[in-house]
Design a protein around this motif. Structure first.
Motif, PDB file in Angstrom:
ATOM      1  N   LEU A 101      13.334 -30.698  -2.131  1.00  0.00           N
ATOM      2  CA  LEU A 101      13.161 -29.282  -2.467  1.00  0.00           C
ATOM      3  C   LEU A 101      13.169 -29.102  -3.978  1.00  0.00           C
ATOM      4  O   LEU A 101      14.113 -29.507  -4.660  1.00  0.00           O
ATOM      5  N   ARG A 102      12.105 -28.503  -4.499  1.00  0.00           N
ATOM      6  CA  ARG A 102      12.045 -28.098  -5.895  1.00  0.00           C
ATOM      7  C   ARG A 102      12.517 -26.653  -5.982  1.00  0.00           C
ATOM      8  O   ARG A 102      11.939 -25.758  -5.366  1.00  0.00           O
ATOM      9  N   ILE A 103      13.575 -26.408  -6.759  1.00  0.00           N
ATOM     10  CA  ILE A 103      14.141 -25.068  -6.803  1.00  0.00           C
ATOM     11  C   ILE A 103      14.742 -24.800  -8.180  1.00  0.00           C
ATOM     12  O   ILE A 103      15.245 -25.716  -8.835  1.00  0.00           O
ATOM     13  N   TYR A 104      14.668 -23.560  -8.614  1.00  0.00           N
ATOM     14  CA  TYR A 104      15.236 -23.206  -9.905  1.00  0.00           C
ATOM     15  C   TYR A 104      16.761 -23.238  -9.854  1.00  0.00           C
ATOM     16  O   TYR A 104      17.379 -22.770  -8.893  1.00  0.00           O
ATOM     17  N   ARG A 105      17.348 -23.792 -10.912  1.00  0.00           N
ATOM     18  CA  ARG A 105      18.804 -23.883 -11.014  1.00  0.00           C
ATOM     19  C   ARG A 105      19.458 -22.509 -10.874  1.00  0.00           C
ATOM     20  O   ARG A 105      20.488 -22.361 -10.217  1.00  0.00           O
ATOM     21  N   LYS A 106      18.857 -21.493 -11.486  1.00  0.00           N
ATOM     22  CA  LYS A 106      19.456 -20.160 -11.451  1.00  0.00           C
ATOM     23  C   LYS A 106      19.497 -19.594 -10.030  1.00  0.00           C
ATOM     24  O   LYS A 106      20.391 -18.803  -9.700  1.00  0.00           O
ATOM     25  N   VAL A 107      18.557 -19.995  -9.169  1.00  0.00           N
ATOM     26  CA  VAL A 107      18.574 -19.550  -7.777  1.00  0.00           C
ATOM     27  C   VAL A 107      19.765 -20.175  -7.048  1.00  0.00           C
ATOM     28  O   VAL A 107      20.472 -19.500  -6.290  1.00  0.00           O
ATOM     29  N   LEU A 108      19.985 -21.460  -7.274  1.00  0.00           N
ATOM     30  CA  LEU A 108      21.144 -22.119  -6.672  1.00  0.00           C
ATOM     31  C   LEU A 108      22.444 -21.470  -7.121  1.00  0.00           C
ATOM     32  O   LEU A 108      23.350 -21.216  -6.308  1.00  0.00           O
ATOM     33  N   ILE A 109      22.550 -21.210  -8.435  1.00  0.00           N
ATOM     34  CA  ILE A 109      23.755 -20.567  -8.960  1.00  0.00           C
ATOM     35  C   ILE A 109      23.971 -19.220  -8.287  1.00  0.00           C
ATOM     36  O   ILE A 109      25.088 -18.871  -7.883  1.00  0.00           O
ATOM     37  N   ARG A 110      22.907 -18.456  -8.130  1.00  0.00           N
ATOM     38  CA  ARG A 110      23.007 -17.143  -7.491  1.00  0.00           C
ATOM     39  C   ARG A 110      23.539 -17.246  -6.067  1.00  0.00           C
ATOM     40  O   ARG A 110      24.437 -16.493  -5.663  1.00  0.00           O
ATOM     41  N   GLU A 111      22.997 -18.182  -5.283  1.00  0.00           N
ATOM     42  CA  GLU A 111      23.429 -18.322  -3.895  1.00  0.00           C
ATOM     43  C   GLU A 111      24.856 -18.855  -3.796  1.00  0.00           C
ATOM     44  O   GLU A 111      25.634 -18.441  -2.927  1.00  0.00           O
ATOM     45  N   LEU A 112      25.208 -19.792  -4.669  1.00  0.00           N
ATOM     46  CA  LEU A 112      26.578 -20.314  -4.666  1.00  0.00           C
ATOM     47  C   LEU A 112      27.570 -19.233  -5.069  1.00  0.00           C
ATOM     48  O   LEU A 112      28.662 -19.116  -4.487  1.00  0.00           O
ATOM     49  N   GLN A 113      27.200 -18.429  -6.064  1.00  0.00           N
ATOM     50  CA  GLN A 113      28.060 -17.316  -6.470  1.00  0.00           C
ATOM     51  C   GLN A 113      28.267 -16.338  -5.316  1.00  0.00           C
ATOM     52  O   GLN A 113      29.382 -15.864  -5.077  1.00  0.00           O
ATOM     53  N   ALA A 114      27.182 -16.027  -4.616  1.00  0.00           N
ATOM     54  CA  ALA A 114      27.281 -15.076  -3.503  1.00  0.00           C
ATOM     55  C   ALA A 114      28.207 -15.607  -2.420  1.00  0.00           C
ATOM     56  O   ALA A 114      29.016 -14.858  -1.853  1.00  0.00           O
ATOM     57  N   GLU A 115      28.128 -16.906  -2.141  1.00  0.00           N
ATOM     58  CA  GLU A 115      28.993 -17.490  -1.114  1.00  0.00           C
ATOM     59  C   GLU A 115      30.441 -17.514  -1.572  1.00  0.00           C
ATOM     60  O   GLU A 115      31.357 -17.309  -0.763  1.00  0.00           O
ATOM     61  N   CYS A 116      30.672 -17.742  -2.866  1.00  0.00           N
ATOM     62  CA  CYS A 116      32.039 -17.686  -3.388  1.00  0.00           C
ATOM     63  C   CYS A 116      32.622 -16.285  -3.220  1.00  0.00           C
ATOM     64  O   CYS A 116      33.790 -16.134  -2.820  1.00  0.00           O
ATOM     65  N   ARG A 117      31.835 -15.270  -3.513  1.00  0.00           N
ATOM     66  CA  ARG A 117      32.316 -13.899  -3.327  1.00  0.00           C
ATOM     67  C   ARG A 117      32.641 -13.639  -1.866  1.00  0.00           C
ATOM     68  O   ARG A 117      33.656 -13.011  -1.538  1.00  0.00           O
ATOM     69  N   LYS A 118      31.785 -14.123  -0.980  1.00  0.00           N
ATOM     70  CA  LYS A 118      31.999 -13.931   0.448  1.00  0.00           C
ATOM     71  C   LYS A 118      33.304 -14.590   0.912  1.00  0.00           C
ATOM     72  O   LYS A 118      34.011 -14.074   1.776  1.00  0.00           O
ATOM     73  N   LYS A 119      33.615 -15.722   0.302  1.00  0.00           N
ATOM     74  CA  LYS A 119      34.814 -16.474   0.689  1.00  0.00           C
ATOM     75  C   LYS A 119      36.054 -16.018  -0.078  1.00  0.00           C
ATOM     76  O   LYS A 119      37.140 -16.556   0.126  1.00  0.00           O
ATOM     77  N   GLY A 120      35.890 -15.070  -0.992  1.00  0.00           N
ATOM     78  CA  GLY A 120      37.031 -14.575  -1.752  1.00  0.00           C
ATOM     79  C   GLY A 120      37.473 -15.505  -2.864  1.00  0.00           C
ATOM     80  O   GLY A 120      38.619 -15.415  -3.336  1.00  0.00           O
ATOM     81  N   ILE A 121      36.589 -16.386  -3.321  1.00  0.00           N
ATOM     82  CA  ILE A 121      36.905 -17.306  -4.414  1.00  0.00           C
ATOM     83  C   ILE A 121      36.645 -16.593  -5.732  1.00  0.00           C
ATOM     84  O   ILE A 121      35.538 -16.126  -5.991  1.00  0.00           O
ATOM     85  N   GLN A 122      37.657 -16.510  -6.572  1.00  0.00           N
ATOM     86  CA  GLN A 122      37.527 -15.767  -7.818  1.00  0.00           C
ATOM     87  C   GLN A 122      36.857 -16.617  -8.893  1.00  0.00           C
ATOM     88  O   GLN A 122      37.240 -17.757  -9.140  1.00  0.00           O
ATOM     89  N   VAL A 123      35.840 -16.043  -9.533  1.00  0.00           N
ATOM     90  CA  VAL A 123      35.173 -16.669 -10.677  1.00  0.00           C
ATOM     91  C   VAL A 123      35.355 -15.734 -11.863  1.00  0.00           C
ATOM     92  O   VAL A 123      34.897 -14.589 -11.836  1.00  0.00           O
TER      93      VAL A 123
END
Length: 406
Positions: A101-123
């Motif tokens: 899969l070719r994908i932009y780094r910023k897209v991955l960061i966005r999805e990982l951030q969203a999952e962290c918020r969903k899990k209550g992980i503070q950034v």
């Protein structure tokens, strides 16, 4: 369940966010600190292969990521006159259950951030790590540049190739520049006529003129990045910025020798606009005897521990492997006294895979640079073993069990 319940993570890039989610999956709490004031929104597209995608699947964000990227199964090699030459596998749904899969780094960061918020992980953003203040058998304290301090059971440096956390383990150690700079630009795919029968991404090689990489981006392949590498001496931050700002000079380099390649290359370089130019200096961290402190409370992973040149196509993938296996190993630390031993085994196991990848990256660099800057390159081209099953289809849980049994 692990006795360590609170881990501080320095860095909210790919490694830090994957680590936070992997620790959460193992029942271990963490908090992430990032020097930037907002989520990372820079960097070009990267290649994810099945070893990383299966981790995203376990973390619950494979489907949204898959929808955003360009699916492919190999990097294809062609000669200067366009003849098929070789293939470098990066994924296969049939063989591994996942594509490349070719994908932009910023897209991955966005999805990982969203999952962290969903899990209550503070950034927490805008927090620049300064130094470790103290480390005991049970905790670590540190200081930020703004003077505030923190304390946790452990601290992990996921803060990249110029890691500050690494300086606590290895004072004075700096990454080695590999004297290779990649220069690239993204263009609309509609601006070129793709040759009939070609499959992308593709690397077109010449012993005299180096190589051009043409790789589609975006889920529909509507964007095409063209990349070429050159030998160069190291520069400081201001020097790299000066090179990046020399848009016309970079475009001239990309166009140099393009006429000796198939027409698609000339079409691509003529379509480049100055605002699309990007550069990537290739650095590598010297091999270290330890990624964890003597007491086991401070560790590094990802690019902080072993930056892998982009030519291997595995930099981000190995970051994911680091983070996921680190979390598995930490979950198996039943007593604090076992922490150093367990993490030493983790490092040895990870280092074996990294060592193989560094060899692969060197082989790829030789392929992509002209013969004039690579004496003996003609002896290497075509001689590599690109059977990638050992890399793309690991059983990470079994691998961790084997490391623990060492």
């Amino acid at each position: 369940m692990a006795t360590q319940k609170n881990i501080a993570i320095i860095g909210a890039g790919l490694s830090g966010l994957v680590l936070a989610l992997s620790l959460h999956q193992q029942g271990i709490a963490s908090q992430v600190y990032e020097v930037r004031d907002a989520p990372l929104d820079i960097g070009g597209a990267i290649t994810l292969s099945p070893n990383a995608l299966k981790i995203l699947k376990k973390l619950g964000i494979y489907e949204p990521v898959l929808r955003e990227g360009y699916q492919c199964e190999a990097f294809h090699f062609r000669t200067q006159d366009g003849q098929p030459f070789d293939d470098y596998e990066i994924g296969s749904v049939e063989k591994y259950g996942y594509p490349g899969l070719r994908i932009y780094r910023k897209v991955l960061i966005r999805e990982l951030q969203a999952e962290c918020r969903k899990k209550g992980i503070q950034v927490t953003f805008g927090k620049k790590f300064a130094r470790i203040l103290s480390e005991s058998d049970t905790a670590v304290t540190w200081e930020f540049e703004d003077g505030t301090r923190g304390e946790a059971d452990s601290l992990v440096g996921a803060d990249g190739i110029h890691s500050r956390v690494r300086s606590y383990l290895h004072p004075g150690l700096e990454p080695d520049f590999m004297n290779v700079l990649a220069i690239g630009a993204a263009i609309p795919t509609s601006r070129v006529q793709l040759p009939h029968g070609w499959t992308f991404p593709v690397t077109i090689m010449s012993q005299c003129h180096g190589a051009y990489i043409l790789a589609p981006n975006l889920s529909d392949g509507s964007e095409l990045v063209i990349v070429k590498q050159r030998r160069i001496e190291e520069h400081d931050r201001a020097g790299w910025k000066k090179i990046l700002d020399d848009k016309e000079g970079n475009i001239a380099f990309l166009r140099e020798g393009a006429g000796a390649f198939p027409d698609v290359v000339s079409q691509a370089v003529e379509a480049i606009t100055p605002d699309s130019v990007m550069i990537w200096p290739f650095y590598q961290v010297p091999k270290m005897d330890r990624w964890t402190s003597a007491r086991g409370r401070v560790s590094i992973l990802g690019d902080a521990a072993h930056a892998i040149p982009p030519s291997s196509g595995q930099g981000a993938n190995q970051v994911f492997e680091d983070a996921y296996t680190f979390a598995l190993m930490r979950a198996r630390c039943q007593e604090a006294t076992t922490l150093t031993s367990v993490l030493s085994k983790w490092q040895r196991g990870r280092q074996e895979r990294i060592d193989r990848l560094i060899v692969l990256a060197r082989q790829m660099n030789v392929r992509r640079l002209p013969e004039s800057s690579n004496p003996g390159a003609e002896e290497v081209i075509g001689g590599e073993d690109f059977n990638m099953g050992w890399l793309l289809n690991p059983d990470l849980e079994k691998m961790v069990d084997e490391w623990l049994a060492m």
